[in-house]
Scaffold this active site. Sequence first.
Site, mmCIF file in Angstrom:
data_model
loop_
_atom_site.group_PDB
_atom_site.id
_atom_site.type_symbol
_atom_site.label_atom_id
_atom_site.label_comp_id
_atom_site.label_asym_id
_atom_site.label_seq_id
_atom_site.Cartn_x
_atom_site.Cartn_y
_atom_site.Cartn_z
ATOM 1 N N LYS A 257 76.753 71.339 53.119
ATOM 2 C CA LYS A 257 76.108 70.044 53.305
ATOM 3 C C LYS A 257 76.823 68.998 52.459
ATOM 4 C CE LYS A 257 71.315 71.537 54.104
ATOM 5 N NZ LYS A 257 71.157 71.061 55.485
ATOM 6 N N ASP A 327 74.855 76.464 58.260
ATOM 7 C CA ASP A 327 73.736 75.635 57.819
ATOM 8 C C ASP A 327 72.526 75.786 58.759
ATOM 9 O OD1 ASP A 327 72.372 73.895 56.218
ATOM 10 O OD2 ASP A 327 73.354 72.084 56.973
ATOM 11 N N GLU A 329 70.745 78.293 59.078
ATOM 12 C CA GLU A 329 70.441 79.599 58.482
ATOM 13 C C GLU A 329 68.963 79.960 58.588
ATOM 14 O OE1 GLU A 329 70.369 76.842 56.815
ATOM 15 O OE2 GLU A 329 68.383 77.124 55.929
ATOM 16 N N ARG A 331 66.871 79.777 61.019
ATOM 17 C CA ARG A 331 66.536 80.524 62.235
ATOM 18 C C ARG A 331 66.995 81.977 62.131
ATOM 19 N NH1 ARG A 331 69.724 76.338 65.925
ATOM 20 N NH2 ARG A 331 68.987 74.979 64.260
HETATM 21 N N1 BES Z 1 67.005 73.067 56.005
HETATM 22 C C1 BES Z 1 67.727 72.390 57.018
HETATM 23 C C2 BES Z 1 66.873 71.423 57.822
HETATM 24 C C3 BES Z 1 66.328 70.226 57.071
HETATM 25 C C4 BES Z 1 66.954 69.000 57.169
HETATM 26 C C5 BES Z 1 65.163 70.319 56.351
HETATM 27 C C6 BES Z 1 66.421 67.896 56.507
HETATM 28 C C7 BES Z 1 64.647 69.228 55.689
HETATM 29 C C8 BES Z 1 65.256 68.019 55.768
HETATM 30 C C9 BES Z 1 68.317 73.392 58.011
HETATM 31 O O1 BES Z 1 68.667 74.622 57.488
HETATM 32 C C10 BES Z 1 69.565 72.780 58.536
HETATM 33 O O2 BES Z 1 70.445 72.536 57.786
HETATM 34 N N2 BES Z 1 69.574 72.537 59.840
HETATM 35 C C11 BES Z 1 70.683 71.953 60.486
HETATM 36 C C12 BES Z 1 70.884 72.657 61.800
HETATM 37 C C13 BES Z 1 72.177 72.316 62.483
HETATM 38 C C14 BES Z 1 73.338 72.854 61.713
HETATM 39 C C15 BES Z 1 72.127 72.914 63.873
HETATM 40 C C16 BES Z 1 70.381 70.481 60.710
HETATM 41 O O3 BES Z 1 69.232 70.142 60.985
HETATM 42 O O4 BES Z 1 71.301 69.656 60.590
HETATM 43 ZN ZN ZN Z 2 67.561 75.245 55.826
HETATM 44 ZN ZN ZN Z 3 70.619 74.692 56.647
#
Ligand code: BES
Ligand code: ZN
Ligand code: ZN
Length: 489
Positions: A257, A327, A329, A331
């Site tokens: 990230k 990222d 992860e 799921r």
């Molecule tokens: N934990 C994040 C989702 C998240 C984003 C939670 C903002 C709280 C606030 C999750 O693991 C993630 O990073 N999801 C990605 C998925 C993508 C790579 C398909 C996302 O939402 O960008």
């Molecule tokens: Zn996450």
């Molecule tokens: Zn993530």
Amino acid sequence: MKIEFVEKRVADLEADVEIIFVIDKRLDHRWVQDRELLERLGFKGEVEETCLLPERGRLYVGAKLDHDEIRIAAAKAVRTLKKKGYRSAKVGVYIENCPITNIKAFVEGALLGRYSFDRYRSKREEHSLKEIFIAHEEYSGKEFTAENARKSIGEAQKVAQTVNFVRELVNTPPNEIYPERLAQIAQEEAERYGLECQVLTEEELAREGMEAILAVGRASVHKPRVIHLTYRPDNPKAKVVFVGKGLTYDSGGLSLKPSDYMVTMKSDKSGACTALGVVIAAKRLGLPVEVHSFLGAAENMVGGDAYKPDDIIRAKNGKTIEVRNTDAEGRLVLADTLCYAQEKVPDLDYIVDIATLTGACVVGLGEYTIGVMGESEELKGKILDAARASGELAAQLPFNRYLPKLLESKQADISNISSSRYGGAITAALFLKEFIEEKNLKRWVHLDIAGPAYLEKEWGYNPYGATGAGLRLAVKWLQKEFLFSKKHP
Ligand code: BES
Ligand code: ZN
Ligand code: ZN
């Protein structure tokens, strides 16, 4: 803070300050005794507007007679009194249609609004307010019994205390809470409340064939855990399973990230903490349902041993997953934890997963709203009703026949990300659906709490930081569904 019901009229109660709600900007109501002064001070009684008259010992707060507005007004009152040195306050009861709803709302709002995370501050701003007395006086003269009032206060306290417990856990930084610690805390809580608790260590996860959660947690020195808590009342009306995403930290892994997005990712354990809260609340409220909470705990980090984009891993149910983004992860962790939960509770009536799963859900619904997804319109409808009754915001996001195609992989059974930039909250839910057994498809609902779980700007009765999102919704749903019903199904 103590909240106590006293069988006296407001005027006969001893307290440092009186809290008075100005309903619908009506300064002409009988209980607004300082109308002239308030008008001179420019107080209009708008919602969340306050006016403290120290020499008269009165705090006026603008409000509406809606249960969530009462929560917000109660929180506002308590916060306004924070630095004022008052130790006790008194308040009367304002009924909208049901006295119990408003008493509960007041208590929840006061306790939720009073919370702040200050365990790590050397110089704490102590909240002086230690006691609120609720008088046996309804302002429009309606009747209610002391017994009902006391019962509602007790229930609201249990719910609010559990929300604050969840908030405290989620706010606790990742250097203090990692999977093993979360498991210890769950075990301590289980002991305290008389719940069963079983923890799967790394070796046991491997034996169970849970390659997905192990892959996510592999680069961290803190290895994954799956935590299973059970509340078993006598003669339960149903068995309900909650599964929570417990990423004690989500750095994104090798699909790292950007720094700005990484801060606050201690909150990626919110779903698991809420699931833990739900089983505690069910026990404390003595709900007539067997509740199982499964917490999938891992830390998503980088390192020489990290799982990689291009890896193909096999989940517990045998399905192979092509990792295209490390990222995504949550799921993966949920895939294995959902399979394990369904195996452990083969005769479950409902299975609810709760996760800070996608940024897309926040984009779609905004920061305040929980995303509700699943195959059963009826179940989703009931969840939305429960949300409304609990004061949480929720909206459903629909599946359709085209979206599942976006998860197709050329080399494995499924890809962990969608091939499209759009609809990411729904495709994440559709990924989870692949790990729900056929017979459970209509019993399953997915809650994406990525928006409301953690705030960088307070709103309503939610302070900066963790909110405990999903807990009040889940408890309200259990109460509505099972408290007055016959045996399920
Ligand atoms: N934990 C994040 C989702 C998240 C984003 C939670 C903002 C709280 C606030 C999750 O693991 C993630 O990073 N999801 C990605 C998925 C993508 C790579 C398909 C996302 O939402 O960008
Ligand atoms: Zn996450
Ligand atoms: Zn993530």
